[in-house]
Design a protein around this motif. Structure first.
Motif: not given
Length: 279
Positions: A60, A69, A168-169, A173, A175
């Protein structure tokens, strides 16, 4: 009279669980996070089943927006055998299941614009095998089921964790998570095949191969996906390459931050149940 420690150790080594501990240790030493004896739902049976090992590695970068990520997950079944497992292989076709975006995976704000088929396959271990295993057998009567159960369990676990994934961030984001079904054999592994122009069946001992799993059921629909089969030695040798694969895909996501992608969540590698498929 106390039971001698040697007798306990002999019993433990014959149980097969030692093989799982050894593979878990190999993963941990290579920098992977490992969970042992985890469970997934077998849709065909409607029950929870045990998976030997679930391992993952996170790549990440949250230093700038959008955060990126990439998560590599292994769904691992470990099979101990005193007699060789034999796989029967033929030449791989140009288009086979379980490659690129047809792999078991979950994604959030990532599509083929941010991470193309070529980006996924560029350095993926065993991405372009000359031969693909199509069937299998064990030398000992009744042991072929051991191979089948390991392969199906790894595949069904990969489907389960793909469908359950929500990594998920943030909302913005990018991902992506891949789920690889893997069988590790504590024992000998052989591959049988025909060479072009040679009418005689060939056999060779190997430490890794790719098995093409074709499966259909009312609960899973039609599935064609790669299953990666290793000996313990072969698995230990390839883990560094899988880590490099994750880093390479992360670098692609970092470089493609400015590219516009279709926002949202997509799931791949899992077909709709046969009863719900549209014509």
């Amino acid at each position: 009279m106390p039971i001698p420690a040697e007798k306990i150790i002999d019993f433990a080594e014959r149980s097969g669980f030692v093989s799982e501990l050894q593979v878990a240790s190999i993963l941990s030493a290579a920098g992977w996070q490992v969970d042992q004896s985890v469970y997934y739902i077998d849709k065909d049976e409607g029950v929870g089943r045990e998976l030997d090992l679930y391992a993952y590695r996170i790549h990440s970068d949250t230093s700038e927006k959008p955060e990126v990520h990439c998560l590599i997950n292994f769904c691992v079944e470990v099979k101990k055998t005193q007699d060789p497992f034999v796989f029967f292989s033929s030449k791989a076709r140009n288009h086979e299941g379980g490659k690129g975006w047809s792999m078991f995976r979950w994604s959030h704000n990532v599509d083929s614009v941010a991470l193309s088929y070529k980006d996924i396959e560029r350095i993926k271990p065993m991405s372009s095998p000359t031969l693909l295993a199509r069937s299998y057998a064990a030398l000992k009567d009744g042991k072929t089921q051991q191979i089948r159960s390991g392969i199906l369990s790894a595949v069904k676990a990969a489907i389960h964790y793909t469908e359950e994934c929500d990594e998920r961030w943030s909302d913005g984001s990018r991902d992506i998570c891949f789920f690889l079904p893997i069988v590790v054999v504590d024992g000998e592994l052989f591959e049988c095949y025909f060479e072009k122009g040679n009418p005689d069946l060939q056999s060779r001992q190997v430490h890794s191969l790719v098995y093409m799993q074709n499966y259909i059921s009312p609960h899973y629909g039609k599935i064609s996906n790669s299953v990666y089969v290793f000996t313990k030695e072969g698995f230990a040798q390839v883990l560094k390459d899988y880590a490099s694969w994750g880093e390479d895909m992360l670098a692609t996501l970092q470089a493609s931050r400015s590219k516009a992608v279709k926002a949202g969540i997509s799931r791949g590698g899992v077909s709709k149940p046969a009863s719900k498929q549209t014509k």
